[in-house]
Design an enzyme around this catalytic site. Structure first.
Site, PDB file in Angstrom:
ATOM      1  N   GLU A 188       0.830  -1.210   0.000  1.00 21.87           N
ATOM      2  CA  GLU A 188       0.000   0.000   0.000  1.00 21.87           C
ATOM      3  C   GLU A 188       0.862   1.257   0.000  1.00 21.87           C
ATOM      4  O   GLU A 188       0.552   2.244  -0.677  1.00 21.87           O
ATOM      5  CB  GLU A 188      -0.945   0.007   1.212  1.00 21.87           C
ATOM      6  CG  GLU A 188      -1.944  -1.143   1.239  1.00 21.87           C
ATOM      7  CD  GLU A 188      -3.010  -1.068   0.154  1.00 21.87           C
ATOM      8  OE1 GLU A 188      -3.031  -0.086  -0.606  1.00 21.87           O
ATOM      9  OE2 GLU A 188      -3.824  -2.021   0.061  1.00 21.87           O
ATOM     10  N   ARG A 192       0.797   3.790  -3.238  1.00 21.78           N
ATOM     11  CA  ARG A 192       0.171   5.102  -2.980  1.00 21.78           C
ATOM     12  C   ARG A 192       1.223   6.188  -2.732  1.00 21.78           C
ATOM     13  O   ARG A 192       1.130   7.283  -3.290  1.00 21.78           O
ATOM     14  CB  ARG A 192      -0.764   5.015  -1.771  1.00 21.78           C
ATOM     15  CG  ARG A 192      -1.879   3.996  -1.964  1.00 21.78           C
ATOM     16  CD  ARG A 192      -2.900   4.028  -0.844  1.00 21.78           C
ATOM     17  NE  ARG A 192      -3.666   2.786  -0.821  1.00 21.78           N
ATOM     18  CZ  ARG A 192      -4.927   2.674  -0.453  1.00 21.78           C
ATOM     19  NH1 ARG A 192      -5.600   3.738  -0.059  1.00 21.78           N
ATOM     20  NH2 ARG A 192      -5.548   1.515  -0.452  1.00 21.78           N
ATOM     21  N   ASP A 321      -5.181  -9.853  -8.293  1.00 24.45           N
ATOM     22  CA  ASP A 321      -5.492  -8.941  -9.409  1.00 24.45           C
ATOM     23  C   ASP A 321      -4.295  -8.258 -10.064  1.00 24.45           C
ATOM     24  O   ASP A 321      -4.007  -8.436 -11.250  1.00 24.45           O
ATOM     25  CB  ASP A 321      -6.530  -7.892  -8.967  1.00 24.45           C
ATOM     26  CG  ASP A 321      -6.188  -7.211  -7.632  1.00 24.45           C
ATOM     27  OD1 ASP A 321      -5.169  -7.559  -7.012  1.00 24.45           O
ATOM     28  OD2 ASP A 321      -6.953  -6.322  -7.204  1.00 24.45           O
ATOM     29  N   GLU A 456     -11.962   0.870 -10.368  1.00 24.37           N
ATOM     30  CA  GLU A 456     -11.586  -0.029 -11.476  1.00 24.37           C
ATOM     31  C   GLU A 456     -12.446   0.107 -12.735  1.00 24.37           C
ATOM     32  O   GLU A 456     -11.925   0.082 -13.860  1.00 24.37           O
ATOM     33  CB  GLU A 456     -11.582  -1.495 -11.003  1.00 24.37           C
ATOM     34  CG  GLU A 456     -10.458  -1.840 -10.029  1.00 24.37           C
ATOM     35  CD  GLU A 456     -10.676  -1.334  -8.610  1.00 24.37           C
ATOM     36  OE1 GLU A 456     -11.843  -1.004  -8.292  1.00 24.37           O
ATOM     37  OE2 GLU A 456      -9.722  -1.254  -7.826  1.00 24.37           O
TER      38      GLU A 456
HETATM   39  C1  DMJ Z   1      -6.261   0.616  -4.917  1.00 24.38           C
HETATM   40  O1  DMJ Z   1      -5.471   0.795  -3.818  1.00 24.38           O
HETATM   41  C2  DMJ Z   1      -5.513  -0.027  -6.042  1.00 24.38           C
HETATM   42  O2  DMJ Z   1      -6.181   0.188  -7.233  1.00 24.38           O
HETATM   43  C3  DMJ Z   1      -5.310  -1.496  -5.838  1.00 24.38           C
HETATM   44  O3  DMJ Z   1      -4.712  -2.105  -6.939  1.00 24.38           O
HETATM   45  C4  DMJ Z   1      -6.625  -2.163  -5.572  1.00 24.38           C
HETATM   46  N1  DMJ Z   1      -7.370  -1.530  -4.554  1.00 24.38           N
HETATM   47  C5  DMJ Z   1      -7.505  -0.103  -4.540  1.00 24.38           C
HETATM   48  C6  DMJ Z   1      -8.680   0.444  -5.301  1.00 24.38           C
HETATM   49  O4  DMJ Z   1      -9.767  -0.321  -5.362  1.00 24.38           O
END
Ligand code: DMJ
Length: 557
Positions: A188, A192, A321, A456
């Site tokens: 994270e 970010r 994912d 998404e």
């Molecule tokens: C975000 O932090 C990123 O896109 C991550 O890959 C998946 N989850 C969240 C948004 O849904």
């Protein structure tokens, strides 16, 4: 009964309880008038003064009173409806848009306004903290590093919000410190914070952001000191120590394989190979590992053995994912030279087609299910809606045309996950009917009805519009923005996640605005509506999984 001892009060006796039952209105009016006449002049003046005072207060404070008494979600709806009315007037049509060109300009402005509204709440109640809690008008802390502010930096730059950007930059310069005894999640904070700082550096050329990126990148490196070199999930950036979660020595596959774009870029900028070496070691190991199914990976990997654990479950949703996303995007970032990345990506998409694709009944919507010990579970996380965009990006870069066909079908399904809900907002997880006996393609379990303002679907709409120029993708995005404004906008500032997308009367606000709403959702909406194709050209940048654009390396790198 309490009887007042003090004598300096004015006694008003407007009738006793037993006299409340009356026979007719005339009698009541006469009795009131008689009572009024029995009052002293001082008493009458006081009552009149009080009534006049209340009347004036009512006029002065009416808007804030309604804000206070009407629950926030209801206030949000009213405000959104008023906003829609204003836009309708501007277009000279009721609730519709006059023509495409005009729509493009206005929609961009509506996104800017939405950002300003979200920022207003963050600034007022959560400034310098990780997340806004817009209903309780306070903040939530995760890492204590101003997560929302950092995630939003490049969005402000792209949206042209110069004043907001300047005040955020000042905070980064004067307040942001990574020298803190705090545990952060490697994935994270990489996507970010490191991603956000690197992209802001590239867009602005301001070395403040590069210096901060170097600082956080270096502090995250202890995560890779494990027996297998597969990183731990958590790092204490002040102490320089790292550890797995308390209950396991496993890391999540998506987490250890979706930090590569950022660390590779950090090495390129610093000319220090340690970052790139650490993350590419992970890629190499995962490439060789046993336990995949036609290129699909399990969800967990052990930091001691370096092997997949809890095998047998395969998903394109949570915990896996962005593994798939980063295979393609690293290949693009490095100038399409790293063939093993491409091979793994192509094999994985074949694996999706062979093992996970199904169609719903009655409408034949294509979706990506989950495999559990050979059994297909017909459910799909909203997270999977990154896939149409990624497939389209691959097809744009010369990958098989049937990837684009699949992207078109999945995009329709993700759109339906919004369109078929009463609020126009997607649930976190959709269950699909293979043989419908209720006439519906999509069902939602009570525990899955929430919407966290995730990006998404809008991300994929952006890619699909850029590559096809089909205006329906913009319209779908516009519908989603309207629903966000109607059901998640909090009048005092900010947007909130909600617990029930099926209840337009009370969608149950959750009191949290995730940082990715500013970092991703609003950024992709803006780019979807912008007519400027060169604004973050997809031939020059790859977006990391948190929507932070990083440059595609020039061929000499
Ligand atoms: C975000 O932090 C990123 O896109 C991550 O890959 C998946 N989850 C969240 C948004 O849904």
């Amino acid at each position: 009964m309490y009887s007042p001892q003090r004598k300096d009060f004015v006694s008003l006796t407007l009738g006793d309880q037993h006299s409340r039952s009356y026979t007719n209105g005339k009698h009541r009016r006469q009795s009131c008038w008689r009572k009024w006449k029995q009052l002293s002049r001082l008493q009458r003046s006081l009552i009149l003064f009080l009534l006049a005072f209340l009347f004036i207060c009512g006029i002065l404070f009416y808007p804030s009173l309604t804000d206070f008494w009407i629950p926030s979600w209801r206030g949000a709806m009213i405000e959104a409806e008023q906003g829609t009315e204003l836009q309708s007037t501007a277009h000279g049509k009721e609730g519709t848009v006059a023509d495409d060109e005009e729509a493009a300009v206005d929609r961009v402005e509506v996104v800017q306004e939405a950002f300003r509204h979200a920022w207003k709440g963050y600034k007022a109640f959560a400034w310098g903290h990780d997340e806004l809690k817009p209903i309780s008008k306070t903040h939530g802390e995760w890492f204590g590093l101003g997560l929302t502010l950092i995630d939003a930096l490049d969005t402000m730059w792209i949206l042209g919000l110069k004043d907001e950007f300047a005040e955020a930059r000042k905070w980064v310069e004067t307040e942001l410190s990574f020298s803190k005894n705090v545990d952060v999640n490697l994935f994270e904070s990489t996507i970010r914070i490191l991603g956000g700082l690197l992209s802001t550096y590239h867009l602005t050329g301001d070395t403040l952001f590069l210096d901060k990126a170097k600082d956080i990148g270096f502090r995250l490196m202890p995560a890779f000191k494990t027996p297998s070199k597969i990183p731990y999930s958590d790092v204490n950036i002040g102490k320089g120590t790292a550890h797995p979660p308390r209950w396991t020595t496993d890391s999540t596959v998506a987490e250890v394989t979706s930090i590569q774009l950022e660390f590779r870029e950090l090495s390129r900028l610093t000319q220090d190979p340690q970052y790139q070496n650490a993350v590419e070691e992970v890629t190499r190991q995962v490439h060789r590992l046993e336990g995949k199914r036609d290129g699909l990976v399990p969800m967990f990997i052990n930091t001691n053995s370096g092997k997949f654990t809890r095998r047998g479950a395969f998903t394109l949703g949570a915990r896996a994912d962005s593994y798939y996303e980063y295979l393609l995007k690293q290949w693009l970032q490095g100038g399409k030279k790293e063939t093993e990345l491409l091979e793994d990506y192509l094999q994985a998409i074949e694996g999706v087609k062979k093992n996970l694709l199904r169609q719903t009944s009655p409408s034949k919507l294509t979706f990506v299910g989950e495999l559990s010990n050979g059994h297909l579970n017909p459910k799909m996380d909203h997270l999977v809606c990154f896939l149409p965009g990624t497939l389209a990006l691959g097809a744009h870069n010369g990958l098989p045309a049937d990837h684009m066909d699949l992207a078109l079908q999945l995009m329709e399904t993700c759109h339906q996950m919004y369109a078929q809900m009463e609020t126009g907002l997607s649930p976190e997880i959709a269950h699909f009917n293979l043989q419908s006996n209720n006439g519906r393609d999509i069902d939602v379990k009570p525990a899955d009805r929430h919407n966290l303002l995730r990006p998404e679907t809008i991300e994929s709409l952006f890619y699909m519009y850029r590559f096809t120029k089909d205006s329906k993708y913009r319209d779908w995005g516009w519908d989603i923005l309207q629903s966000f404004n109607k059901y998640t906008r909090v009048p005092s500032g900010g947007y909130t996640s909600i617990s029930n997308v099926r209840d337009p009367v009370y969608p149950s606000p959750r009191d949290k605005m995730e940082s990715f709403f500013l970092g991703e959702t609003l950024k992709y909406l803006f780019l979807l509506f912008s007519d400027d194709n060169e604004l973050i050209s997809l031939d020059k940048y790859v977006f990391n999984t948190e929507a932070h654009p990083l440059p595609i390396w020039p061929s000499t790198s």
